[in-house]
Design a protein around this motif. Structure first.
Motif, PDB file in Angstrom:
ATOM      1  N   TYR A 110       0.835  -1.206   0.000  1.00 20.29           N
ATOM      2  CA  TYR A 110       0.000   0.000   0.000  1.00 20.29           C
ATOM      3  C   TYR A 110       0.870   1.256   0.000  1.00 20.29           C
ATOM      4  CZ  TYR A 110      -3.890  -3.110   1.162  1.00 20.29           C
ATOM      5  OH  TYR A 110      -4.834  -4.106   1.141  1.00 20.29           O
ATOM      6  N   SER A 111       1.996   1.214   0.705  1.00 23.82           N
ATOM      7  CA  SER A 111       2.900   2.371   0.714  1.00 23.82           C
ATOM      8  C   SER A 111       3.498   2.600  -0.666  1.00 23.82           C
ATOM      9  CB  SER A 111       4.001   2.164   1.757  1.00 23.82           C
ATOM     10  OG  SER A 111       3.454   2.073   3.060  1.00 23.82           O
ATOM     11  N   ARG A 112       3.845   1.527  -1.352  1.00 23.92           N
ATOM     12  CA  ARG A 112       4.365   1.665  -2.716  1.00 23.92           C
ATOM     13  C   ARG A 112       3.290   2.181  -3.665  1.00 23.92           C
ATOM     14  NH1 ARG A 112       7.983  -3.947  -3.082  1.00 23.92           N
ATOM     15  NH2 ARG A 112       9.739  -3.148  -1.851  1.00 23.92           N
ATOM     16  N   CYS A 113       2.066   1.759  -3.442  1.00 22.39           N
ATOM     17  CA  CYS A 113       0.957   2.285  -4.235  1.00 22.39           C
ATOM     18  C   CYS A 113       0.873   3.799  -4.083  1.00 22.39           C
ATOM     19  CB  CYS A 113      -0.352   1.633  -3.790  1.00 22.39           C
ATOM     20  SG  CYS A 113      -1.844   2.500  -4.356  1.00 22.39           S
ATOM     21  N   LEU A 114       0.954   4.271  -2.836  1.00 23.24           N
ATOM     22  CA  LEU A 114       0.821   5.701  -2.584  1.00 23.24           C
ATOM     23  C   LEU A 114       2.041   6.472  -3.074  1.00 23.24           C
ATOM     24  CD1 LEU A 114      -0.815   5.350   0.908  1.00 23.24           C
ATOM     25  CD2 LEU A 114      -1.892   6.286  -1.146  1.00 23.24           C
ATOM     26  N   GLY A 115       3.199   5.808  -3.129  1.00 23.24           N
ATOM     27  CA  GLY A 115       4.360   6.452  -3.719  1.00 23.24           C
ATOM     28  C   GLY A 115       4.162   6.710  -5.203  1.00 23.24           C
ATOM     29  N   ALA A 116       3.453   5.791  -5.875  1.00 23.36           N
ATOM     30  CA  ALA A 116       3.183   5.953  -7.306  1.00 23.36           C
ATOM     31  C   ALA A 116       1.995   6.863  -7.550  1.00 23.36           C
ATOM     32  CB  ALA A 116       2.937   4.590  -7.953  1.00 23.36           C
ATOM     33  N   ASP A 117       0.978   6.750  -6.704  1.00 23.72           N
ATOM     34  CA  ASP A 117      -0.249   7.521  -6.892  1.00 23.72           C
ATOM     35  C   ASP A 117      -0.750   8.019  -5.537  1.00 23.72           C
ATOM     36  OD1 ASP A 117      -2.630   8.658  -7.625  1.00 23.72           O
ATOM     37  OD2 ASP A 117      -3.661   6.762  -8.055  1.00 23.72           O
ATOM     38  N   PRO A 118      -0.290   9.206  -5.101  1.00 27.84           N
ATOM     39  CA  PRO A 118      -0.668   9.713  -3.771  1.00 27.84           C
ATOM     40  C   PRO A 118      -2.142  10.064  -3.639  1.00 27.84           C
ATOM     41  CG  PRO A 118       1.255  10.866  -4.648  1.00 27.84           C
ATOM     42  CD  PRO A 118       0.658  10.093  -5.775  1.00 27.84           C
ATOM     43  N   SER A 119      -2.909  10.006  -4.714  1.00 30.57           N
ATOM     44  CA  SER A 119      -4.333  10.351  -4.636  1.00 30.57           C
ATOM     45  C   SER A 119      -5.221   9.116  -4.490  1.00 30.57           C
ATOM     46  CB  SER A 119      -4.752  11.131  -5.887  1.00 30.57           C
ATOM     47  OG  SER A 119      -4.633  10.318  -7.047  1.00 30.57           O
ATOM     48  N   ASN A 120      -4.647   7.935  -4.285  1.00 31.33           N
ATOM     49  CA  ASN A 120      -5.424   6.699  -4.172  1.00 31.33           C
ATOM     50  C   ASN A 120      -6.000   6.582  -2.767  1.00 31.33           C
ATOM     51  OD1 ASN A 120      -6.275   3.930  -3.951  1.00 31.33           O
ATOM     52  ND2 ASN A 120      -5.002   3.457  -5.731  1.00 31.33           N
ATOM     53  N   TYR A 121      -7.209   7.068  -2.571  1.00 28.38           N
ATOM     54  CA  TYR A 121      -7.811   7.089  -1.239  1.00 28.38           C
ATOM     55  C   TYR A 121      -8.058   5.690  -0.694  1.00 28.38           C
ATOM     56  CZ  TYR A 121     -12.396   6.104  -3.346  1.00 28.38           C
ATOM     57  OH  TYR A 121     -13.455   5.518  -4.011  1.00 28.38           O
ATOM     58  N   LEU A 122      -8.323   4.722  -1.594  1.00 32.08           N
ATOM     59  CA  LEU A 122      -8.550   3.355  -1.128  1.00 32.08           C
ATOM     60  C   LEU A 122      -7.300   2.771  -0.483  1.00 32.08           C
ATOM     61  CD1 LEU A 122     -10.621   1.995  -4.138  1.00 32.08           C
ATOM     62  CD2 LEU A 122     -11.470   2.414  -1.826  1.00 32.08           C
ATOM     63  N   ALA A 123      -6.128   3.120  -1.016  1.00 34.95           N
ATOM     64  CA  ALA A 123      -4.885   2.621  -0.431  1.00 34.95           C
ATOM     65  C   ALA A 123      -4.689   3.185   0.973  1.00 34.95           C
ATOM     66  CB  ALA A 123      -3.702   2.974  -1.325  1.00 34.95           C
ATOM     67  N   TYR A 124      -5.043   4.455   1.155  1.00 34.58           N
ATOM     68  CA  TYR A 124      -4.970   5.013   2.503  1.00 34.58           C
ATOM     69  C   TYR A 124      -5.932   4.282   3.436  1.00 34.58           C
ATOM     70  CZ  TYR A 124      -1.950   8.998   1.488  1.00 34.58           C
ATOM     71  OH  TYR A 124      -0.870   9.785   1.176  1.00 34.58           O
ATOM     72  N   GLY A 125      -7.150   4.013   2.965  1.00 35.68           N
ATOM     73  CA  GLY A 125      -8.113   3.298   3.797  1.00 35.68           C
ATOM     74  C   GLY A 125      -7.636   1.897   4.134  1.00 35.68           C
ATOM     75  N   ASN A 126      -7.076   1.202   3.150  1.00 33.77           N
ATOM     76  CA  ASN A 126      -6.597  -0.155   3.386  1.00 33.77           C
ATOM     77  C   ASN A 126      -5.392  -0.173   4.317  1.00 33.77           C
ATOM     78  OD1 ASN A 126      -8.585  -0.874   1.618  1.00 33.77           O
ATOM     79  ND2 ASN A 126      -7.231  -1.495  -0.038  1.00 33.77           N
ATOM     80  N   ARG A 127      -4.500   0.807   4.133  1.00 31.39           N
ATOM     81  CA  ARG A 127      -3.329   0.849   5.016  1.00 31.39           C
ATOM     82  C   ARG A 127      -3.750   1.192   6.440  1.00 31.39           C
ATOM     83  NH1 ARG A 127       1.912   4.520   3.657  1.00 31.39           N
ATOM     84  NH2 ARG A 127       0.562   6.161   4.489  1.00 31.39           N
ATOM     85  N   SER A 128      -4.788   2.013   6.582  1.00 35.29           N
ATOM     86  CA  SER A 128      -5.314   2.302   7.909  1.00 35.29           C
ATOM     87  C   SER A 128      -5.786   1.025   8.601  1.00 35.29           C
ATOM     88  CB  SER A 128      -6.470   3.305   7.804  1.00 35.29           C
ATOM     89  OG  SER A 128      -7.035   3.557   9.072  1.00 35.29           O
ATOM     90  N   ALA A 129      -6.446   0.144   7.842  1.00 36.06           N
ATOM     91  CA  ALA A 129      -6.887  -1.129   8.406  1.00 36.06           C
ATOM     92  C   ALA A 129      -5.698  -1.968   8.874  1.00 36.06           C
ATOM     93  CB  ALA A 129      -7.714  -1.900   7.378  1.00 36.06           C
ATOM     94  N   CYS A 130      -4.600  -1.921   8.113  1.00 31.78           N
ATOM     95  CA  CYS A 130      -3.395  -2.649   8.527  1.00 31.78           C
ATOM     96  C   CYS A 130      -2.821  -2.074   9.820  1.00 31.78           C
ATOM     97  CB  CYS A 130      -2.344  -2.586   7.428  1.00 31.78           C
ATOM     98  SG  CYS A 130      -2.757  -3.508   5.930  1.00 31.78           S
ATOM     99  N   TRP A 131      -2.773  -0.752   9.899  1.00 29.53           N
ATOM    100  CA  TRP A 131      -2.262  -0.142  11.130  1.00 29.53           C
ATOM    101  C   TRP A 131      -3.136  -0.520  12.322  1.00 29.53           C
ATOM    102  CZ3 TRP A 131       2.431   0.786  10.622  1.00 29.53           C
ATOM    103  CH2 TRP A 131       2.989   1.551   9.602  1.00 29.53           C
TER     104      TRP A 131
END
Length: 350
Positions: free
Chosen positions: A49-70
């Protein structure tokens, strides 16, 4: 209309590569993160998910999914950070508010969590888990803004006289008196004071927004904690409640600039950040506390970088800001992908 600096169109200059290609690469990494999550590889999912956000910082789903991991890692401050970024990018995404509220519950900010669940239900009235979590917190009187304010004021009335808070504040006002020897001599008193101050700093943002007396207390608590950690970082970091105070200062960084009208200049946030920076650089500090301070400082700085809200116009006397104890099953197992069933082991996607 408020924009986030995460939006690709607001990047200054010319971005390298193709925006479409970056979004495609980011989405591929997000889907890989989903696979890792399903395989119970939370660490692998976090990396993806962090690599996803490095490529596309506007991917809100990746932030939501990474929040679930945290949340699963019990890193609740980070879970809250990512959930806040998720709903900043897409305020209509109900599950982002769910994760925001779950993190706030775990951090003991149930009044804030109640508001998050309410905002989520406005965005997605059909989200079952949001309704369940909202029902849990809404049944408790202390989760209303007024109830939470009463609880904080009660703690202040009960504990401050016994701790000689005013006497200790007098000590903290003079940095030259805060030496390592002084901290070690008064360690029991200072530890008790730090616990009291941390309780103040950990209060809900909705309380600070609605209670001027508590905003004043919050200013003083931030000053006291910051003064102690800044003046004798090594000795202070070895106090029993040092880690708790570092986490509380992280909360002060997040919410300080959102308090109106006293903190229009972001003074609370900047004072908290300064204390964390000094502690992070202190060679004689406890290593675990120093690392924690560094982590929270970097996350707070990232919050500022991603906050596209204009600075308040102080000449007009007002500004504009934006912001944001569960049970064992509070960790949200549902991530985001439209190819999977919407159950407790699935991910959602638009």
């Amino acid at each position: 209309m408020r924009h986030s600096v995460l939006e690709a169109g607001l990047y200054p200059g010319t971005r390298p590569g193709s925006a479409a290609a970056e979004r495609e690469a980011g989405e591929a990494m997000r889907l890989r993160g989903n696979e890792k999550y399903y395989a119970h590889d939370v660490e692998g999912a976090l990396v993806a998910y962090s690599r996803c956000l490095g490529a596309d910082p506007s991917n809100y789903l990746a932030y939501g999914n990474r929040s679930a991991c945290w949340l699963r890692r019990e890193r609740y401050e980070e879970a809250l950070d990512d959930a806040l970024r998720c709903v900043a990018l897409n305020p209509r995404y109900g599950r982002g508010y769910l994760r925001r509220g779950l993190a706030e519950c775990k951090l003991g900010r149930t009044a804030d969590a109640r508001l998050s669940f309410e905002l989520g239900l406005r965005a997605d009235p059909n989200e079952t888990r949001l309704r369940e979590e909202h029902r849990k917190v809404a049944s408790r009187s202390e989760t209303s803004a007024a109830g939470a304010a009463r609880a904080v004021m009660l703690r202040t009335v009960l504990f401050s006289p016994a701790l000689d808070v005013e006497g200790l504040f007098e000590l903290l006002r003079d940095p030259d008196r805060i030496t390592a020897d002084a901290v070690e001599r008064r360690a029991p008193q200072l530890d008790a004071l730090l616990e009291y101050l941390a309780r103040t700093l950990e209060c809900d943002l909705v309380v600070l927004k609605t209670s001027p007396p508590l905003r004043e207390a919050y200013d003083r608590a931030t000053f006291a904690c910051g003064q102690l950690l800044s003046s004798a970082p090594g000795a202070s970091s070895r106090l029993k409640n040092a880690k708790r105070v570092v986490g509380a200062l992280r909360h002060a960084m997040r919410c300080g600039w959102q308090m109106e009208p006293r903190a229009k200049s972001h003074g609370v946030s900047k004072f908290a950040a300064n204390a964390l920076a000094i502690l992070a650089c202190a060679r004689d500090a406890d290593d675990d506390v120093r690392r924690l301070a560094t982590r929270h400082l970097l996350h707070g700085m990232l919050d500022w970088l991603l906050d596209a809200t204009p600075e308040p116009d102080l000449s007009h006397g007002h500004g504009h800001g934006h912001g944001s104890g569960g049970e064992d099953d509070d960790d949200d197992d549902v991530l985001d992908d439209d190819t999977l069933d919407d159950d407790d082991d699935a991910l959602d996607d638009d």
